[in-house]
Design a protein around this motif. Sequence first.
Motif, short mmCIF file in Angstrom:
data_model
loop_
_atom_site.label_atom_id
_atom_site.label_comp_id
_atom_site.label_asym_id
_atom_site.label_seq_id
_atom_site.Cartn_x
_atom_site.Cartn_y
_atom_site.Cartn_z
N UNK A 1 30.11 143.62 -18.13
CA UNK A 1 31.49 143.15 -18.14
C UNK A 1 31.82 142.10 -17.07
N UNK A 2 30.88 141.82 -16.18
CA UNK A 2 31.11 140.82 -15.12
C UNK A 2 30.08 139.71 -15.21
N UNK A 3 30.35 138.60 -14.50
CA UNK A 3 29.32 137.58 -14.33
C UNK A 3 28.24 138.17 -13.42
N UNK A 4 27.04 137.60 -13.45
CA UNK A 4 25.96 138.11 -12.61
C UNK A 4 26.35 137.99 -11.13
N UNK A 5 27.08 136.90 -10.77
CA UNK A 5 27.51 136.71 -9.38
C UNK A 5 28.40 137.84 -8.91
N UNK A 6 29.44 138.16 -9.69
CA UNK A 6 30.37 139.23 -9.33
C UNK A 6 29.66 140.59 -9.33
N UNK A 7 28.83 140.82 -10.33
CA UNK A 7 28.04 142.06 -10.41
C UNK A 7 27.19 142.24 -9.16
N UNK A 8 26.49 141.17 -8.78
CA UNK A 8 25.58 141.25 -7.64
C UNK A 8 26.33 141.37 -6.32
N UNK A 9 27.45 140.64 -6.21
CA UNK A 9 28.21 140.68 -4.97
C UNK A 9 28.86 142.05 -4.76
N UNK A 10 29.33 142.65 -5.86
CA UNK A 10 29.93 143.99 -5.77
C UNK A 10 28.91 145.00 -5.23
N UNK B 1 37.01 138.05 -1.72
CA UNK B 1 37.25 136.63 -2.01
C UNK B 1 36.63 136.22 -3.34
N UNK B 2 35.37 136.63 -3.55
CA UNK B 2 34.68 136.28 -4.80
C UNK B 2 35.38 136.88 -6.00
N UNK B 3 35.79 138.14 -5.89
CA UNK B 3 36.43 138.83 -7.01
C UNK B 3 37.78 138.19 -7.34
N UNK C 1 20.50 137.14 -3.19
CA UNK C 1 20.53 135.67 -3.17
C UNK C 1 19.76 135.08 -4.35
N UNK C 2 18.58 135.62 -4.63
CA UNK C 2 17.76 135.11 -5.72
C UNK C 2 18.43 135.36 -7.06
N UNK C 3 19.01 136.55 -7.23
CA UNK C 3 19.67 136.91 -8.49
C UNK C 3 20.91 136.05 -8.72
N UNK C 4 21.67 135.79 -7.65
CA UNK C 4 22.85 134.92 -7.77
C UNK C 4 22.45 133.55 -8.31
N UNK C 5 21.43 132.98 -7.70
CA UNK C 5 20.96 131.65 -8.11
C UNK C 5 20.51 131.67 -9.57
N UNK D 1 21.91 129.62 -13.04
CA UNK D 1 20.98 128.74 -13.75
C UNK D 1 20.80 129.19 -15.20
N UNK D 2 20.55 130.50 -15.41
CA UNK D 2 20.21 131.00 -16.74
C UNK D 2 21.42 131.20 -17.65
N UNK D 3 22.54 131.68 -17.07
CA UNK D 3 23.69 132.03 -17.90
C UNK D 3 24.89 131.10 -17.70
N UNK D 4 24.69 130.03 -16.89
CA UNK D 4 25.73 129.00 -16.70
C UNK D 4 27.06 129.61 -16.26
N UNK D 5 27.00 130.65 -15.41
CA UNK D 5 28.23 131.27 -14.91
C UNK D 5 29.00 130.27 -14.05
N UNK D 6 30.32 130.14 -14.24
CA UNK D 6 31.10 129.20 -13.42
C UNK D 6 31.20 129.68 -11.98
#
Length: 313
Positions: free
Chosen positions: A97-106, A143-145, A262-266, A270-275
């Motif tokens: 239900x989240x972008x990979x960035x939000x998922x990983x940061x949480x 901040x990210x959320x 860090x690696x997963x965020x990047x 790249x792979x899912x074009x998350x904004x």
Amino acid sequence: MASLAERVRGNGRIAAGLLLNLLVSICIVFLNKWIYVHYGFPNMTLTLVHFVVTWLGLYICQKLDIFAPKSLPPSKLLLLALSFCGFVVFTNLSLQNNTIGTYQLAKAMTTPVIIVIQTLCYKKTFSTKIQLTLIPITLGVILNSYYDVKFNFLGMVFAALGVLVTSLYQVWVGAKQHELQVNSMQLLYYQAPMSSAMLLVAVPFFEPLFGEGGLFGPWSVSALLMVLLSGVIAFMVNLSIYWIIGNTSPVTYNMFGHFKFCITLFGGYVLFKDPLSMNQGLGMLCTLFGILAYTHFKLSEQEGSKSKLVQRP
């Protein structure tokens, strides 16, 4: 010389375990996200497949004499098995239900929550410097959320539940291994089938079993192969998590987890074009700063403790 050689071998084993966990943990995130995005496979059913494959993998391992099963009372593992279900289900729902960035940061919030649990429930103490590093970690996540273009309230609820249950689970894993005097494989061997049985009962109430989107639905061969591969990798993730926590500590595992972060965020962008907005980027940098500060202070304290032991007459 013998003790030095043993230490080198021990450090080598820990490094190998961490590297394996790094590879499979990153792989499972991208693979599961791919399965959700491109196939729409149901979440709890995928988790059930993971648990069953994990138990089968361990069954094969014990048949090959890789480890010897140890008889354990089920009552001692009930809460751990339940938290295992919650840990995997909620983190997968967060990923879905989240972008990979939000998922990983949480997930970065797991370290502060573990510290709170260990302070309140296990009377462990942490220095003021360590406690202060939790401020930028938490602030960065908020901040990210807040500025997430694809903000999803339900996704954040799942992320919060995932963090809480994961933190409890990781603390309990280390405690149970020491309490029951078992290794990671022995503990997981009994826990995986218990967790599978719990999910087997729960799945029909939340997800269809037959027809479109069900476990026995008309899935393509490629979808089934991806799900099976995901199960095998999940087995390797579960095993390496148990091994790392049992041989180091829950906090060490999470600090290493932030390198994967860090690696997963990047990879997610790249792979899912998350904004990614500027404020989200600032939040990520803020969290990363907190993580690096925590690691620096923790290592300094450990070195200081070792020096005092060496100087003691």
